[in-house]
Design an enzyme around this catalytic site. Structure first.
Site, PDB file in Angstrom:
ATOM      1  N   LYS A   1      57.092  51.100  41.338  1.00  0.00           N
ATOM      2  CA  LYS A   1      57.135  49.642  41.425  1.00  0.00           C
ATOM      3  C   LYS A   1      56.297  49.117  42.581  1.00  0.00           C
ATOM      4  CE  LYS A   1      58.869  45.627  40.386  1.00  0.00           C
ATOM      5  NZ  LYS A   1      58.289  45.016  39.174  1.00  0.00           N
TER       6      LYS A   1
ATOM      7  N   TRP B   1      57.421  59.514  44.682  1.00  0.00           N
ATOM      8  CA  TRP B   1      56.254  59.280  43.815  1.00  0.00           C
ATOM      9  C   TRP B   1      55.162  60.154  44.412  1.00  0.00           C
ATOM     10  CZ3 TRP B   1      51.193  57.514  44.061  1.00  0.00           C
ATOM     11  CH2 TRP B   1      50.616  57.186  42.811  1.00  0.00           C
TER      12      TRP B   1
ATOM     13  N   GLU C   1      47.134  40.596  30.653  1.00  0.00           N
ATOM     14  CA  GLU C   1      48.498  40.943  31.060  1.00  0.00           C
ATOM     15  C   GLU C   1      49.259  41.611  29.900  1.00  0.00           C
ATOM     16  OE1 GLU C   1      50.056  41.344  33.646  1.00  0.00           O
ATOM     17  OE2 GLU C   1      52.171  41.069  33.245  1.00  0.00           O
TER      18      GLU C   1
ATOM     19  N   CYS D   1      57.789  55.958  46.667  1.00  0.00           N
ATOM     20  CA  CYS D   1      58.842  56.683  47.349  1.00  0.00           C
ATOM     21  C   CYS D   1      59.879  55.716  47.918  1.00  0.00           C
ATOM     22  CB  CYS D   1      58.335  57.557  48.494  1.00  0.00           C
ATOM     23  SG  CYS D   1      57.134  58.758  47.983  1.00  0.00           S
TER      24      CYS D   1
ATOM     25  N   LYS E   1      50.850  45.317  30.155  1.00  0.00           N
ATOM     26  CA  LYS E   1      52.288  45.551  29.884  1.00  0.00           C
ATOM     27  C   LYS E   1      52.461  46.631  28.823  1.00  0.00           C
ATOM     28  CE  LYS E   1      53.840  44.087  32.495  1.00  0.00           C
ATOM     29  NZ  LYS E   1      53.611  43.269  33.631  1.00  0.00           N
TER      30      LYS E   1
ATOM     31  N   HIS F   1      30.759  41.553  21.688  1.00  0.00           N
ATOM     32  CA  HIS F   1      29.748  42.268  22.479  1.00  0.00           C
ATOM     33  C   HIS F   1      30.126  43.740  22.684  1.00  0.00           C
ATOM     34  CE1 HIS F   1      27.594  38.562  23.286  1.00  0.00           C
ATOM     35  NE2 HIS F   1      28.769  38.000  23.480  1.00  0.00           N
TER      36      HIS F   1
ATOM     37  N   ASN G   1      57.461  58.157  53.309  1.00  0.00           N
ATOM     38  CA  ASN G   1      56.837  57.328  52.274  1.00  0.00           C
ATOM     39  C   ASN G   1      55.475  56.907  52.812  1.00  0.00           C
ATOM     40  OD1 ASN G   1      56.141  55.314  50.426  1.00  0.00           O
ATOM     41  ND2 ASN G   1      57.483  53.788  51.354  1.00  0.00           N
ATOM     42  N   GLY G   2      54.409  57.338  52.150  1.00  0.00           N
ATOM     43  CA  GLY G   2      53.066  56.997  52.631  1.00  0.00           C
ATOM     44  C   GLY G   2      52.149  58.187  52.489  1.00  0.00           C
TER      45      GLY G   2
ATOM     46  N   GLU H   1      51.603  50.210  30.130  1.00  0.00           N
ATOM     47  CA  GLU H   1      52.511  50.855  31.071  1.00  0.00           C
ATOM     48  C   GLU H   1      53.874  51.147  30.464  1.00  0.00           C
ATOM     49  OE1 GLU H   1      53.110  48.682  34.732  1.00  0.00           O
ATOM     50  OE2 GLU H   1      53.329  46.773  33.726  1.00  0.00           O
TER      51      GLU H   1
ATOM     52  N   ARG I   1      60.894  52.896  42.869  1.00  0.00           N
ATOM     53  CA  ARG I   1      59.741  53.166  43.734  1.00  0.00           C
ATOM     54  C   ARG I   1      59.104  54.533  43.461  1.00  0.00           C
ATOM     55  NH1 ARG I   1      59.782  49.717  48.119  1.00  0.00           N
ATOM     56  NH2 ARG I   1      58.427  51.151  49.234  1.00  0.00           N
TER      57      ARG I   1
HETATM   58  O1  M6R Z   1      53.997  44.138  44.259  1.00  0.00           O
HETATM   59  P1  M6R Z   1      52.644  43.683  43.777  1.00  0.00           P
HETATM   60  O2  M6R Z   1      52.694  42.423  42.995  1.00  0.00           O
HETATM   61  O3  M6R Z   1      51.642  43.605  44.886  1.00  0.00           O
HETATM   62  O4  M6R Z   1      52.194  44.840  42.795  1.00  0.00           O
HETATM   63  C1  M6R Z   1      50.944  44.820  42.163  1.00  0.00           C
HETATM   64  C2  M6R Z   1      50.891  45.797  41.018  1.00  0.00           C
HETATM   65  O5  M6R Z   1      51.159  47.093  41.459  1.00  0.00           O
HETATM   66  C3  M6R Z   1      51.899  45.450  39.909  1.00  0.00           C
HETATM   67  O6  M6R Z   1      51.714  44.141  39.440  1.00  0.00           O
HETATM   68  C4  M6R Z   1      51.764  46.431  38.733  1.00  0.00           C
HETATM   69  O7  M6R Z   1      50.545  46.249  38.097  1.00  0.00           O
HETATM   70  C5  M6R Z   1      52.929  46.272  37.766  1.00  0.00           C
HETATM   71  N1  M6R Z   1      53.436  47.563  37.389  1.00  0.00           N
HETATM   72  C6  M6R Z   1      52.564  45.563  36.515  1.00  0.00           C
HETATM   73  O8  M6R Z   1      53.641  45.419  35.642  1.00  0.00           O
END
Ligand code: M6R
Length: 612
Positions: free
Chosen positions: A607, A74, A485, A2, A489, A508, A100-101, A492, A27
């Site tokens: 984000k 969000w 990673e 949010c 990526k 395994h 937000n929260g 998402e 956000r």
């Molecule tokens: O702001 P942060 O680095 O603490 O966020 C952690 C994760 O939410 C963030 O890395 C998330 O996994 C990303 N969308 C990955 O691309």
């Protein structure tokens, strides 16, 4: 999670809020809404979907107002629809609020209100809190500020809220606990937002509101108070952020811009710290606590998502160079178990946003146990940066695309420098190897630039495999976290199911997935395990999997086993993750684009994850 914006002053509030919401859309983008004080009344407009939908709905409306609040959501409580969109109005229609929260005890508060005759128009915890404030205000016959203070003492959970009141036409009341709030100080005007991006074009002077603080904001007055009603002196910070940094700058998407910015963001991260010729690393946060760091019994790294992957790379690097045991923890797990944290332990917190709720709470727990916290954070002035005992910023600049890209390489660069500095002080690394790694780290921006020049090759690979339903990413050693990673990526940004695995572990279990339809990405740069990963490629090839490999220039064996190959410049195996991740970022970007996905705002994500 949010984004919130508020404005009070002489300008038209709506354009300021709308622009701010567009900047904060990273956000959350489930719904958007504004509340404007128009001709003595609060008008609320809200709509499911992105901010552009709200904007379209409001074309031609009379939105004349000098005060207002806006929200991009969000969803937590209640599905994303018009009803659950913020702002919410209180039962008597005199208050409007954005939040937000998460209010954890909302059900209990709701029951209390229902017993007192309240009904609700949404499924949100926010409407409950708002009506609870209204209820206290009516029952106690007090002002909004006092009612809010009383209400917040009953609330458990996290919040940043902005409240406006019909009978108080120029005042926004705000409060925060656990979710961020920045107030911009203009001339006879104030701006409120979840981060500084909606504010920077109007003023560089900001106040970061702390947990358990209330802000009473009028055009020419800002009063901060704690929940005990005592005044708190606002600490004014100068923003060091340029407007260009939060705009697309000619790129189609923020994600692409941020991937292509990496030669300069990594350079910015190293600049002033790494002097390869002199053989020095200057990091004041590390230097000031060098005894604590080099004598640590153990280092625990706490993070989420991509930042957690940076932590895994750091585990390998720190153990190798500094000979200190390292554990990498998911913040969300750490906070709820009963972890053993001793006085001699050092906690490294890694976060792009510096606001991730799980990481923040995990750090609070570690702090209670007497741990020393070192923050590796991108967002300057963020909550994690502020609660850490020491730290180093990654200096990647604002990252707007939901996928973390340049922040990740910034984290790796900082963590490598830290490890090298500690190892050099501890004498757990030879002078020659230290010098070699310094020179190699120094060359990373140039090598990343060389990789990006070949981005079109990755685009072709992405288009070829875009219809796959699953992907496997494999790597060994320093490249194992990069495989994780790469998989994250791709998931998402393209919605393709992907798994990352240590290459040898594949036999395994995951090998059962391999057939002629499964693309398997090998992160197989030249390192001490190279022959082993080549054997793993053979195993996949024998089962007809489609091999896409990320290899070191000059490797002649891997191309013979691969369906598609992408070469990157040679680098020491410790430095290689900073390079091998770049083609994987591009792969996810181009796959998402080929599938027509909004890569900057993929579904269900936000984000900054400020709820647990
Ligand atoms: O702001 P942060 O680095 O603490 O966020 C952690 C994760 O939410 C963030 O890395 C998330 O996994 C990303 N969308 C990955 O691309």
């Amino acid at each position: 999670m949010c984004g919130i914006v508020g404005y009070t002053g002489p300008r038209q509030a709506y354009p300021v809020i709308l622009k701010g919401l567009k900047r904060l859309e990273y956000r959350g983008y489930d719904s958007a809404g504004v509340a404007l004080l128009h001709e003595g009344k609060i008008d609320v407009y809200k709509k499911k979907g992105k901010v552009a939908g709200l904007e379209e709905m409001l074309v031609g409306k009379n939105l004349d107002a000098n005060m207002g609040i806006g929200h991009t959501r969000w969803a937590t409580h209640g599905e994303p629809n018009d009803r659950n969109a913020h702002p919410h109005s209180s039962s008597n229609g005199k208050l409007a609020m954005i939040h937000n929260g998460i209010i954890e005890n909302y059900a209990q508060l709701k029951n209390e209100l229902i017993k007192n005759g309240y009904t609700f128009t949404s499924d949100t915890d926010t409407e409950v809190l708002l009506n609870f404030i209204e209820y206290i205000q009516t029952n106690n016959d007090c002002g909004l500020e006092e009612a809010l203070r009383i209400a917040l003492k009953r609330v458990t959970g996290a919040y940043c809220i902005l409240l406006m009141e019909q009978d108080n036409p120029d005042t926004i009341i705000a409060a925060r606990k656990g979710s961020p709030l920045v107030i911009g100080i203009g001339k006879g005007e104030h701006f409120l937002a979840s981060d500084a991006s909606p504010i920077i074009e109007y003023t560089k002077e900001v106040v970061y509101v702390n947990d358990y603080e209330l802000a009473i904001v009028k055009p020419d007055e800002l009063i901060l108070k704690n929940l005990g009603n005592e005044k708190v002196t606002p600490y004014i910070t100068k923003l060091d952020m340029q407007l260009a940094a939060i705009e697309k700058g000619g790129y189609d998407h923020f994600m692409l811009k941020e991937i292509f910015e990496q030669p300069s963001t990594i350079h910015d991260c190293l600049r002033g710290r790494l002097d390869a010729q002199a053989g020095t690393i200057t990091m004041s946060g590390v230097q000031e606590h060098i005894e604590q760091l080099k004598n640590a019994n153990r280092i625990m790294i706490i993070a989420c998502g991509t930042s957690w992957h940076a932590g895994l790379v750091a585990e390998y690097v720190i153990e190798e160079l500094c000979r200190i045991p390292v554990e990498v923890e998911y913040a969300s797990e750490f906070r709820y178990r009963n972890p053993i944290v001793n006085k001699g332990d050092v906690i490294i917190a890694i976060s792009q946003s510096g606001e991730t709720a799980d990481t923040l709470v995990a750090l609070d727990r570690a702090k209670e146990n007497g741990a020393f916290i070192f923050g590796v954070v991108n967002a300057v002035g963020s909550s994690i940066a502020r609660i850490s005992h020491a730290g180093a910023y990654t200096h990647a600049g604002p990252e707007i695309g939901v996928a973390s890209t340049k922040a990740f390489t910034g984290q790796l660069a900082v963590l490598m420098m830290m490890a090298l500095k500690i190892a050099n002080e501890k004498k757990t690394i030879t002078a020659e190897y230290y010098q070699k790694l310094l020179l190699e780290l120094n060359d990373v921006p140039e090598k990343v630039d060389a990789i990006l020049k070949n981005a079109a090759e990755i685009k072709t690979i992405a288009e070829k495999y875009k219809d796959a339903t699953d992907f496997l990413f494999l790597g060994r050693g320093y490249n194992f976290p990069i495989a994780l990673e790469g998989a994250l990526k791709l998931k998402e940004i393209s919605y393709i199911h992907a798994e990352g695995y240590p290459a040898a572990e594949m036999k395994h279990g995951p090998i059962a997935l391999v057939d002629e339809n499964l693309p398997v990405v090998f992160v197989a740069t030249k390192d001490s395990y190279h022959e082993k990963i080549v054997s793993n490629m053979q195993e996949i090839k024998a089962r007809k999997g489609k091999i896409i490999s990320i290899i070191t220039e000059g490797d002649t064996i891997s191309p013979t086993l691969s369906n598609d190959c992408f070469s990157i410049p040679p680098a020491d195996e410790l430095i290689a993750p900073l390079l091998s991740v770049i083609p994987l970022q591009l792969l996810s970007y181009y796959t998402g684009i080929a599938k027509g996905i909004d890569v900057d705002k993929p579904r269900n994500l936000a984000k900054s994850v400020t709820v647990e």
